[in-house]
Motif scaffolding. Structure first.
Motif, PDB file in Angstrom:
ATOM      1  N   THR A  15      -0.090  14.569  -4.741  1.00 21.02           N
ATOM      2  CA  THR A  15      -0.342  15.989  -4.490  1.00 21.02           C
ATOM      3  C   THR A  15       0.584  16.790  -5.383  1.00 21.02           C
ATOM      4  OG1 THR A  15       1.267  16.000  -2.711  1.00 21.02           O
ATOM      5  CG2 THR A  15      -1.031  15.688  -2.087  1.00 21.02           C
ATOM      6  N   ASP A  16       0.065  17.849  -5.956  1.00 16.58           N
ATOM      7  CA  ASP A  16       0.899  18.698  -6.798  1.00 16.58           C
ATOM      8  C   ASP A  16       1.606  19.771  -5.991  1.00 16.58           C
ATOM      9  OD1 ASP A  16       0.325  17.349  -9.138  1.00 16.58           O
ATOM     10  OD2 ASP A  16      -1.473  18.543  -9.511  1.00 16.58           O
ATOM     11  N   ALA A  88      -3.259   1.780  -3.496  1.00 16.75           N
ATOM     12  CA  ALA A  88      -1.930   2.382  -3.705  1.00 16.75           C
ATOM     13  C   ALA A  88      -2.014   3.905  -3.746  1.00 16.75           C
ATOM     14  CB  ALA A  88      -1.292   1.851  -4.985  1.00 16.75           C
ATOM     15  N   GLN A  89      -3.019   4.444  -4.421  1.00 12.56           N
ATOM     16  CA  GLN A  89      -3.166   5.896  -4.515  1.00 12.56           C
ATOM     17  C   GLN A  89      -3.481   6.501  -3.150  1.00 12.56           C
ATOM     18  OE1 GLN A  89      -2.554   7.743  -7.102  1.00 12.56           O
ATOM     19  NE2 GLN A  89      -3.325   9.701  -6.406  1.00 12.56           N
ATOM     20  N   LYS A  90      -4.347   5.871  -2.380  1.00  7.00           N
ATOM     21  CA  LYS A  90      -4.692   6.383  -1.051  1.00  7.00           C
ATOM     22  C   LYS A  90      -3.490   6.311  -0.114  1.00  7.00           C
ATOM     23  CE  LYS A  90      -9.471   4.977  -1.551  1.00  7.00           C
ATOM     24  NZ  LYS A  90     -10.488   4.013  -1.166  1.00  7.00           N
ATOM     25  N   VAL A  94      -1.547   9.440   1.790  1.00  5.40           N
ATOM     26  CA  VAL A  94      -1.303   9.491   3.234  1.00  5.40           C
ATOM     27  C   VAL A  94       0.174   9.749   3.507  1.00  5.40           C
ATOM     28  CG1 VAL A  94      -1.286   8.093   5.342  1.00  5.40           C
ATOM     29  CG2 VAL A  94      -3.295   8.101   3.866  1.00  5.40           C
ATOM     30  N   VAL A  95       1.049   9.080   2.762  1.00  8.64           N
ATOM     31  CA  VAL A  95       2.486   9.255   2.963  1.00  8.64           C
ATOM     32  C   VAL A  95       2.921  10.669   2.581  1.00  8.64           C
ATOM     33  CG1 VAL A  95       4.753   8.466   2.190  1.00  8.64           C
ATOM     34  CG2 VAL A  95       3.003   6.809   2.742  1.00  8.64           C
ATOM     35  N   GLU A  96       2.318  11.247   1.555  1.00  9.05           N
ATOM     36  CA  GLU A  96       2.663  12.610   1.131  1.00  9.05           C
ATOM     37  C   GLU A  96       2.310  13.654   2.185  1.00  9.05           C
ATOM     38  OE1 GLU A  96       4.217  13.990  -1.571  1.00  9.05           O
ATOM     39  OE2 GLU A  96       4.748  11.983  -2.184  1.00  9.05           O
ATOM     40  N   THR A  97       1.314  13.370   3.013  1.00  7.68           N
ATOM     41  CA  THR A  97       0.940  14.345   4.036  1.00  7.68           C
ATOM     42  C   THR A  97       1.835  14.272   5.268  1.00  7.68           C
ATOM     43  OG1 THR A  97      -0.653  12.806   5.017  1.00  7.68           O
ATOM     44  CG2 THR A  97      -1.475  14.308   3.315  1.00  7.68           C
ATOM     45  N   ASN A 102       9.666  11.037   8.324  1.00  8.90           N
ATOM     46  CA  ASN A 102       9.007   9.741   8.426  1.00  8.90           C
ATOM     47  C   ASN A 102       9.375   8.846   7.251  1.00  8.90           C
ATOM     48  OD1 ASN A 102       6.312  11.551   9.672  1.00  8.90           O
ATOM     49  ND2 ASN A 102       7.322   9.985  10.866  1.00  8.90           N
ATOM     50  N   ARG A 103       9.350   9.427   6.065  1.00  5.73           N
ATOM     51  CA  ARG A 103       9.708   8.659   4.873  1.00  5.73           C
ATOM     52  C   ARG A 103      11.190   8.302   4.896  1.00  5.73           C
ATOM     53  NH1 ARG A 103       7.876  10.787  -0.955  1.00  5.73           N
ATOM     54  NH2 ARG A 103       6.264  11.603   0.376  1.00  5.73           N
ATOM     55  N   ALA A 104      12.028   9.225   5.351  1.00  3.03           N
ATOM     56  CA  ALA A 104      13.467   8.964   5.416  1.00  3.03           C
ATOM     57  C   ALA A 104      13.756   7.798   6.364  1.00  3.03           C
ATOM     58  CB  ALA A 104      14.206  10.216   5.882  1.00  3.03           C
TER      59      ALA A 104
END
Length: 198
Positions: A15-16, A88-90, A94-97, A102-104
């Motif tokens: 996502t940009d 990988a792109q999908k 999902v992780v970007e949203t 959550n990522r941390a």
């Protein structure tokens, strides 16, 4: 979809648009540290897998886990490096949203098991960079600091409430707190006289 279109989509990133008003240097710094850390986690994971020569099972298991964590972080932070893996792109989208915390949490938790299994420099450095990336994403989840004017207004509002006695810092914890006092302990009676130590 042609190969060129797929390549330009991967280079553009999942996502940009940023999720929030996080500063650009923190956002790109966390992404860069994640890519750098994933590369070294994979590299040092292979190094730990050489423990098969010395029949060190924990070193081999640590290396395999470190490689998997590195590939996971690389597929999230730089999906163009995993362009031949279809999902990988999908997965990166999902992780970007998801929220930053959550990522941390995911990065910090995933970086710990390889270090526990083999606490060598290769594991500590490779997984330490991924752990540091998780810390940066945790800082991003805290949000932007208030402006100087907003902090001044909050301080003025708190001080005016203190003058009225309606709200003091810490007063909401215990409403009937009494001030502390110091009492002197009673003297010890010595039956043998004042010169005797017993």
């Amino acid at each position: 979809m042609s190969f060129a279109q797929k390549l330009t989509g991967l280079v553009a990133g999942p996502t940009d648009a940023p999720q929030d008003d996080t500063p650009w240097y923190l956002r790109y710094g966390a992404r860069g540290l994640g890519i750098f850390g994933a590369f070294f986690a994979i590299l040092f994971g292979f190094w730990n897998c050489f423990g098969v020569i010395t029949i060190n099972f924990s070193s081999v298991l640590s290396g395999i886990l470190q490689i998997l964590v590195g590939i996971l972080v690389m597929s999230i932070e730089a999906p163009m490096c995993c362009m031949f893996i279809d999902y990988a792109q999908k997965f990166a989208q999902v992780v970007e949203t998801r929220p930053h915390w959550n990522r941390a949490a995911g990065y910090c938790v995933a970086a710990i098991p390889p270090v526990i299994l083999e606490p060598g420099l290769a594991s500590i450095f490779g997984c330490g960079l991924i752990f540091a990336t998780g810390i940066l994403y945790g800082m991003m989840s805290l949000g932007k600091k208030a402006t100087l004017e907003q902090m001044r207004q909050a301080a003025v509002a708190t001080s005016s409430d203190n003058k009225n006695g309606s709200m003091r810092p810490g007063n909401n914890l215990v409403t009937n707190a009494q001030p502390l006092s110091y009492t002197i302990p009673p003297p010890i009676h010595n039956p043998h006289g004042s010169n005797s130590p017993f």
